[in-house]
Design an enzyme around this catalytic site. Structure first.
Site, short mmCIF file in Angstrom:
data_model
loop_
_atom_site.label_atom_id
_atom_site.label_comp_id
_atom_site.label_asym_id
_atom_site.label_seq_id
_atom_site.Cartn_x
_atom_site.Cartn_y
_atom_site.Cartn_z
N GLU A 113 17.40 8.42 -29.21
CA GLU A 113 16.98 7.42 -28.23
C GLU A 113 18.21 6.72 -27.68
O GLU A 113 19.29 6.78 -28.27
CB GLU A 113 16.12 6.34 -28.91
CG GLU A 113 14.74 6.80 -29.23
CD GLU A 113 13.94 5.74 -29.99
OE1 GLU A 113 14.39 4.59 -30.11
OE2 GLU A 113 12.86 6.10 -30.47
N LYS A 115 20.37 3.40 -27.03
CA LYS A 115 20.51 2.10 -27.69
C LYS A 115 20.61 1.06 -26.58
O LYS A 115 21.68 0.86 -26.00
CB LYS A 115 21.73 2.08 -28.60
CG LYS A 115 21.77 0.86 -29.48
CD LYS A 115 22.81 1.00 -30.57
CE LYS A 115 22.73 -0.13 -31.58
NZ LYS A 115 22.85 -1.44 -31.02
N ASP A 117 20.96 -2.22 -24.56
CA ASP A 117 21.80 -3.37 -24.84
C ASP A 117 21.10 -4.65 -24.38
O ASP A 117 21.27 -5.11 -23.26
CB ASP A 117 23.14 -3.21 -24.09
CG ASP A 117 24.22 -4.08 -24.70
OD1 ASP A 117 23.95 -4.69 -25.76
OD2 ASP A 117 25.31 -4.14 -24.13
N TYR A 224 10.81 0.63 -29.23
CA TYR A 224 11.45 1.66 -30.06
C TYR A 224 10.87 1.76 -31.47
O TYR A 224 11.38 2.51 -32.29
CB TYR A 224 12.96 1.45 -30.12
CG TYR A 224 13.42 0.10 -30.61
CD1 TYR A 224 13.18 -0.33 -31.90
CD2 TYR A 224 14.13 -0.75 -29.75
CE1 TYR A 224 13.60 -1.57 -32.34
CE2 TYR A 224 14.56 -1.99 -30.18
CZ TYR A 224 14.29 -2.40 -31.48
OH TYR A 224 14.71 -3.62 -31.92
N LYS A 315 27.89 4.48 -31.39
CA LYS A 315 28.30 3.54 -30.32
C LYS A 315 29.34 4.21 -29.44
O LYS A 315 30.29 4.80 -29.95
CB LYS A 315 28.91 2.28 -30.95
CG LYS A 315 27.90 1.47 -31.72
CD LYS A 315 27.36 0.34 -30.89
CE LYS A 315 27.51 -0.96 -31.64
NZ LYS A 315 27.45 -2.11 -30.87
N CYS A 409 40.61 -32.15 -12.04
CA CYS A 409 40.59 -31.05 -11.08
C CYS A 409 42.02 -30.63 -10.73
O CYS A 409 42.84 -31.49 -10.38
CB CYS A 409 39.83 -31.49 -9.83
SG CYS A 409 39.86 -30.24 -8.54
N CYS A 412 42.47 -31.66 -6.78
CA CYS A 412 42.42 -33.02 -6.23
C CYS A 412 42.53 -34.10 -7.29
O CYS A 412 42.42 -35.28 -6.98
CB CYS A 412 41.13 -33.20 -5.43
SG CYS A 412 39.68 -33.35 -6.49
N CYS A 427 33.97 -30.35 -10.40
CA CYS A 427 34.69 -31.43 -9.73
C CYS A 427 33.69 -31.99 -8.72
O CYS A 427 33.14 -31.24 -7.90
CB CYS A 427 35.92 -30.88 -9.01
SG CYS A 427 36.59 -32.03 -7.78
N CYS A 433 38.08 -32.46 -1.81
CA CYS A 433 38.78 -31.45 -2.61
C CYS A 433 38.89 -30.18 -1.75
O CYS A 433 37.87 -29.58 -1.36
CB CYS A 433 37.97 -31.22 -3.88
SG CYS A 433 38.66 -29.98 -4.97
#
Ligand code: IVH
Length: 675
Positions: A113, A115, A117, A224, A315, A409, A412, A427, A433
């Protein structure tokens, strides 16, 4: 309608809708259009509102979400949720095969099967109804996330067929890549930082308190494992095939998502196939799982303390390189979101030179326990941007300084604020800014907002440098002489820019609203606001309750809109845009023609001259109707490139006329009458 009639109607609609849901999501073979489905769902919702005592826990309205879970209760797993032992080499698989054969003999079958994620889930069904869905947690106990799991369309709420009275399905909830990309696009549009990867986002989504958001994000699930069916004579793959009869979506043998083999060569074949082809999958996998098929042999093999002996995972190796962290810079986005970025000693990875990696946020830096000058491992996973996955601490010097997050920041110097309950820093100095100011203009002129021809981010830079603009309203005061005097601007480009700005005054109101770049107000939200409240003036003075009454507008968006309009400088910009003649209210759409009157269209595939939404709008403006799935009542299939063969076949079988994009445009241009 009296109470008894209502109960009967609720029951009937529930059965009908659950069936259509299964046909659409599990069998990919809908019998009715999305529109008809929505109409039935709306009827059920209305009845449930009228008779709330008769709403059942397995109503298809649960798919849309809305139930709030204040606290996820802890539940002890009836069958512990173990993990798999991992291998990274084919030799280890061969060793495992030898161990298995030594214990149960040579007469065995393996099931291979994918795997997936994502996040493991255990779903208990009692008397054919979804009873409870619990996360893996620590393996012994997890959290009850039932309300959220009910929104996943491929997980049945009610079973059919010959199911056991009490059993558990185990599977993996994951983010289909298409939906993950869409979510990130929406976040970017709404000025929020992108999510780093589908798995973590699936996990975060599953733990959200508001199931409506979970429903909108479009998670999916592959199962599964089946526990408690009491039938040990069958094998795993035969049981999986059987649960399809009860209503579950199962991995397809045809697509090679699952396969049975009786040789280790067959296992290697499966591994090699997916090692080469996994990038083409519509979801992420991180390996292959190999299981002994027969349950009685699984029993014989048993478990170690942590994992079953009857299964193992292989894996995939992700290419990983080691390089050095040279510095960390902090980028400021359009909405003031701060993204830390690592500057790395350039290194080759997967055919490209990697110099930078996103560190996402403060939590990520802390999790990696990053120090300056660290030797870091960099991987390129499914995502395009490489990421730092770990640190080689053996190479760290004792005096290395930890990477912290900044308090002010970098552009700014305003004090940064961490969002409550989140990991991002912002910010808040949005009007002074510079990257935020520029970002707002770039967003405003963008393709999905005002789509101003002749103006790109480089020109925006030059306009700012020349001191000609500070905000979006200033664009409308530019004149030819000013623009042509700027460095590297010829007459032609200056004219194009001025004309583009002028033409943008014709853009519809929802684009103007989206263009303002109010945090959390993406394209869809802007459309919904425009449709419900009609004008900028109404939106700017709307109360919190009026805002959240709009479909899909929650507390967060409502607060952001109110914050935007409580800022005087923003109001001034909006006033100036109004004075320049931009559309500040919804225009009644004029019907272009009635050429397509009474005709229903399915639009599918990728087109050249227009986008799908544009084509759909053209259909409506010319009197036609859009439906989402092909049925015998459909008149036309407007077919673009990359359309699924199944759709084409269905259209041909049902005698639906297939139109190309060019043919469709020709009909509108010639005002031909459609017969
Ligand atoms: S079987 C006893 N099959 O991998 C464990 N697991 O480390 C039986 N997973 O937490 C698990 N795809 O969430 C199995 N096809 C698959 C799987 C799978 C992903 C996950 C699962 C589990 C982890 C095991």
């Amino acid at each position: 309608m009296n109470q008894n009639e209502a109960i009967a109607r609720i029951k009937e609609l529930t059965t009908v809708l659950n069936r259509h849901n299964h046909l659409y999501y599990v069998e990919s073979n809908p019998e009715i259009s999305d529109y008809d489905f929505d109409m039935l769902l709306k009827k059920l919702q209305a009845l449930e509102m009228q008779f709330p005592d008769f709403v059942n826990d397995h109503s298809p309205t649960k798919r849309v979400g809305g139930d709030i879970t204040k606290k996820f209760e802890t539940v002890v797993h009836k069958y512990p949720m173990l993990s798999l032992s991992n291998t990274y080499s084919k030799e280890e698989i061969e060793d495992w095969d030898a161990r298995v054969k030594k214990m149960v003999g040579d007469d065995l079958e393996y099931v291979c099967e994918l795997k997936y994620d994502g996040v493991a889930i255990g779903i208990q069904y009692v008397d054919g109804k979804l009873f409870r869905a619990v996360t893996r947690g620590d393996g012994a106990q997890g959290e009850d996330v039932t309300n959220n799991v009910k929104t996943i369309r491929t997980i049945p709420l009610v079973l059919h067929g010959d199911y056991p009275s009490d059993f558990e399905i185990r599977g993996e909830i994951f983010f289909p890549l298409k939906n993950f990309t869409k979510l990130n696009e929406q976040r970017l549009e709404a000025g929020e930082p992108e999510f780093a990867n589908p798995r973590n986002t699936a996990s975060g989504t599953l733990k959200m308190q508001n199931s409506k958001i979970v429903s909108d994000r479009g998670l999916d699930c592959f199962l599964y494992g089946v526990y408690g069916t009491g039938n040990l004579d069958l094998g795993h793959i035969e049981t999986v095939a059987k649960v399809a009869d009860w209503g579950f979506k199962i991995p397809s043998e045809q697509d090679r998502y699952i396969a049975k083999t009786n040789s280790i060569d067959g296992v290697m074949d499966f591994i090699n196939h997916w090692d080469e082809n996994r990038d083409a999958l519509p979801f992420e996998i991180d390996g292959i799982v190999i299981k002994v098929n027969q349950y009685h042999q699984q029993e014989e093999l048993g478990y170690t303390a942590k994992s079953p002996r009857w299964a193992i995972s292989y894996k995939f190796k992700t290419e990983r390189v080691e390089t050095r962290l040279e510095s960390v810079i902090y980028q400021v986005g359009r909405t003031g979101a701060i993204t830390p970025v690592a500057n790395l000693t350039p290194v080759q990875l997967g055919g490209t030179t990697v110099k930078r990696a996103s560190l996402h946020n403060a939590d990520q830096i802390e999790k990696l326990d990053l120090h300056f000058n660290d030797a870091v491992y960099v991987e390129k996973g499914g995502e395009i941007i490489p990421k730092i996955v770990g640190v080689n601490t053996a190479c760290r010097t004792v005096d290395a300084k930890r990477v912290g997050f900044i308090d002010f920041c970098p552009e700014c110097s305003s004090e940064l604020v961490r969002e409550s309950g989140g990991a991002n820093h912002y910010c808040l100095n949005e009007t002074e800014c510079l990257p935020q100011m520029k970002g707002k203009v770039e967003h405003f002129i963008g393709r999905k907002s005002m789509n101003i021809d002749g103006l790109g981010s480089e020109t925006v830079d030059v306009l700012f440098k020349a001191g000609l603009i500070n905000n979006v309203a200033d664009l409308y005061e530019l004149n030819f002489e000013q623009v042509v005097e700027m460095e590297r601007t010829a007459d032609k480009s200056a004219n194009k820019l001025i004309d583009g700005v002028k033409a943008s005054k014709g853009m519809p109101f929802h684009k103007v609203l989206f263009g303002l770049g109010i945090r959390f107000v993406g394209e869809t939200v802007a459309k919904k606001l425009a449709k419900s409240l009609n004008s900028m003036s109404a939106i700017s003075v709307a109360t919190f309750d009026e805002l959240i009454a709009v479909d899909e507008i929650g507390d967060k968006i409502a607060m952001s809109i109110q914050a935007y309009f409580s800022n005087e400088e923003n109001c001034l910009i909006v006033d100036r845009l109004t004075a320049f003649g931009l559309n500040m209210e919804v225009e009644e759409k004029e019907q272009a023609s009635a050429v397509l009157k009474g005709k229903s269209f399915v639009v599918s595939g990728v087109f050249n001259a227009f986008s799908r939404p544009e084509l759909k709008e053209m259909i409506e403006l010319n009197g036609g109707k859009n439906v989402s799935s092909i049925s015998s009542k459909t008149d036309y299939l407007l077919a673009g490139d990359k359309m699924g063969p199944a759709k084409l076949k269905k259209a041909t079988d049902l005698d639906v006329t297939i139109l190309s994009e060019d043919a469709f445009i020709a009909i509108l241009k010639n005002n031909e009458h459609v017969n």
